[in-house]
Design an enzyme around this catalytic site. Structure first.
Site, PDB file in Angstrom:
ATOM      1  N   ALA A 199       7.955   8.253 -10.014  1.00 32.62           N
ATOM      2  CA  ALA A 199       6.754   8.350 -10.862  1.00 32.62           C
ATOM      3  C   ALA A 199       5.459   8.038 -10.095  1.00 32.62           C
ATOM      4  O   ALA A 199       4.636   8.920  -9.905  1.00 32.62           O
ATOM      5  CB  ALA A 199       6.894   7.434 -12.075  1.00 32.62           C
ATOM      6  N   GLU A 200       5.309   6.806  -9.612  1.00 38.88           N
ATOM      7  CA  GLU A 200       3.995   6.386  -9.096  1.00 38.88           C
ATOM      8  C   GLU A 200       3.459   7.276  -7.983  1.00 38.88           C
ATOM      9  O   GLU A 200       2.312   7.716  -8.027  1.00 38.88           O
ATOM     10  CB  GLU A 200       4.070   4.944  -8.586  1.00 38.88           C
ATOM     11  N   ASN A 233      -6.425   3.055 -12.377  1.00 41.15           N
ATOM     12  CA  ASN A 233      -5.388   2.097 -11.985  1.00 41.15           C
ATOM     13  C   ASN A 233      -4.033   2.730 -12.203  1.00 41.15           C
ATOM     14  O   ASN A 233      -3.859   3.556 -13.104  1.00 41.15           O
ATOM     15  CB  ASN A 233      -5.505   0.824 -12.831  1.00 41.15           C
ATOM     16  N   GLY A 251       0.764  -1.236   0.000  1.00 39.57           N
ATOM     17  CA  GLY A 251       0.000   0.000   0.000  1.00 39.57           C
ATOM     18  C   GLY A 251       0.801   1.295   0.000  1.00 39.57           C
ATOM     19  O   GLY A 251       0.339   2.302   0.538  1.00 39.57           O
ATOM     20  N   THR A 252       1.971   1.298  -0.641  1.00 38.59           N
ATOM     21  CA  THR A 252       2.714   2.579  -0.686  1.00 38.59           C
ATOM     22  C   THR A 252       1.984   3.601  -1.559  1.00 38.59           C
ATOM     23  O   THR A 252       2.058   4.800  -1.300  1.00 38.59           O
ATOM     24  CB  THR A 252       4.160   2.395  -1.176  1.00 38.59           C
ATOM     25  N   ASN A 253       1.287   3.125  -2.577  1.00 41.01           N
ATOM     26  CA  ASN A 253       0.511   4.073  -3.392  1.00 41.01           C
ATOM     27  C   ASN A 253      -0.701   4.599  -2.627  1.00 41.01           C
ATOM     28  O   ASN A 253      -1.054   5.772  -2.755  1.00 41.01           O
ATOM     29  CB  ASN A 253       0.089   3.418  -4.712  1.00 41.01           C
ATOM     30  N   HIS A 284      -0.172   1.654 -13.134  1.00 44.30           N
ATOM     31  CA  HIS A 284       0.628   0.535 -13.651  1.00 44.30           C
ATOM     32  C   HIS A 284       2.090   0.989 -13.773  1.00 44.30           C
ATOM     33  O   HIS A 284       2.352   2.079 -14.288  1.00 44.30           O
ATOM     34  CB  HIS A 284       0.090   0.092 -15.019  1.00 44.30           C
ATOM     35  N   GLU A 292       9.266   5.865  -6.539  1.00 44.31           N
ATOM     36  CA  GLU A 292       9.656   7.166  -5.965  1.00 44.31           C
ATOM     37  C   GLU A 292       9.523   8.301  -6.965  1.00 44.31           C
ATOM     38  O   GLU A 292       9.064   9.387  -6.623  1.00 44.31           O
ATOM     39  CB  GLU A 292      11.111   7.108  -5.485  1.00 44.31           C
TER      40      GLU A 292
HETATM   41  C1  GRF Z   1       2.788  -0.753  -7.687  1.00 48.34           C
HETATM   42  O1  GRF Z   1       3.964  -0.945  -8.402  1.00 48.34           O
HETATM   43  C2  GRF Z   1       1.655  -0.436  -8.628  1.00 48.34           C
HETATM   44  O2  GRF Z   1       2.037   0.282  -9.749  1.00 48.34           O
HETATM   45  C3  GRF Z   1       1.211  -1.806  -9.040  1.00 48.34           C
HETATM   46  O3  GRF Z   1       1.358  -2.600  -7.873  1.00 48.34           O
HETATM   47  C4  GRF Z   1       2.322  -2.027  -7.005  1.00 48.34           C
HETATM   48  C5  GRF Z   1       1.660  -1.798  -5.676  1.00 48.34           C
HETATM   49  O4  GRF Z   1       2.521  -1.348  -4.682  1.00 48.34           O
HETATM   50  N1  GRF Z   1      -0.093  -1.774  -9.629  1.00 48.34           N
HETATM   51  P1  GRF Z   1       1.949  -0.755  -3.318  1.00 48.34           P
HETATM   52  O5  GRF Z   1       1.078  -1.829  -2.688  1.00 48.34           O
HETATM   53  O6  GRF Z   1       1.170   0.485  -3.632  1.00 48.34           O
HETATM   54  O7  GRF Z   1       3.149  -0.482  -2.478  1.00 48.34           O
END
Ligand code: GRF
Length: 208
Positions: free
Chosen positions: A185-186, A113, A14-16, A115, A183
């Site tokens: 991009a996402e 989503n 769940g880092t995102n 990716h 770090e």
């Molecule tokens: C991330 O790389 C995201 O792009 C992909 O799954 C991963 C999830 O990581 N869909 P986190 O659980 O958010 O740390």
């Protein structure tokens, strides 16, 4: 303006999700409100992150959805949780279950989503987690990145909302590349794209 109620669907660390919670805390998600976290994996650490931020969390586990029509039961339970929390927008943030067309159609342009590649490279069925970065390194690309897109019935096939490029370095391992993509991009891209979509949905809601 009324805030857009967001559910974040997770399966892992769940880092995102954390990036979204931090953005909300820092006032960078003014048009949205994270109202629910749903995990399809028991004890996912993402649930803990949600709890710590004071967000309602729920586990919906496929193995508890019976043996007959398991996917349909799972999606029905998900729909019920989303309806009870009055959710307007779903964000998949490391959510490993595939959603069927009957579900994605109902939520047309209301599921995002993230990716970890520049779609259409290294995406679609089977490209998740470290596999994406392994494939990028195996192909020898010099640039990769992340993509936020709307979700439709085709895995990673929906309309692209935002992308950000990240350099691949000569001695990268899949783990190093994964970390850099997160770090650089996402964690930046997802909260920004979420706010952009919330702003749009909020102004549409206002007009109704
Ligand atoms: C991330 O790389 C995201 O792009 C992909 O799954 C991963 C999830 O990581 N869909 P986190 O659980 O958010 O740390």
């Amino acid at each position: 303006m009324e805030k857009i109620r967001i559910a974040v669907l997770v399966s892992g660390g769940g880092t995102n999700l954390q990036a979204l919670l931090d953005a909300q805390h820092d006032g960078k998600l003014p048009d949205g409100e994270i109202a629910l976290v749903v995990s399809d994996r028991a004890g996912a650490y993402a649930l803990e992150r949600g709890r710590k931020a004071g967000v309602a969390v729920e586990e919906i586990l496929k193995k508890e959805c019976g043996d007959v029509n398991r996917q349909a039961v799972f999606e029905q339970r998900l729909e019920t949780a989303l309806a009870e929390a009055k959710i307007d927008l779903i964000i998949l943030a490391g959510f490993l279950s595939i959603l069927t067309e009957s579900f994605t159609r109902k939520w047309d342009h209301r599921i995002l989503n993230i990716h970890p590649s520049l779609i259409p490279s290294f995406c679609g069925a089977g490209f998740y987690g470290l596999k994406v970065h392994e494939a990028a390194l195996a192909r020898g690309v010099r640039v990769t990145g992340a993509t936020v897109h709307y979700v439709n019935e085709i895995p990673d096939g929906g309309e692209i909302i935002a992308q950000k490029a990240v350099e691949v370095l000569p001695d990268d391992t899949p783990e190093m590349l994964q970390r850099r993509v997160m770090e650089q991009a996402e964690w930046i891209l997802l909260p920004r794209a979420a706010e952009e979509v919330c702003r749009k949905l909020a102004s549409e809601k206002e007009k109704k």
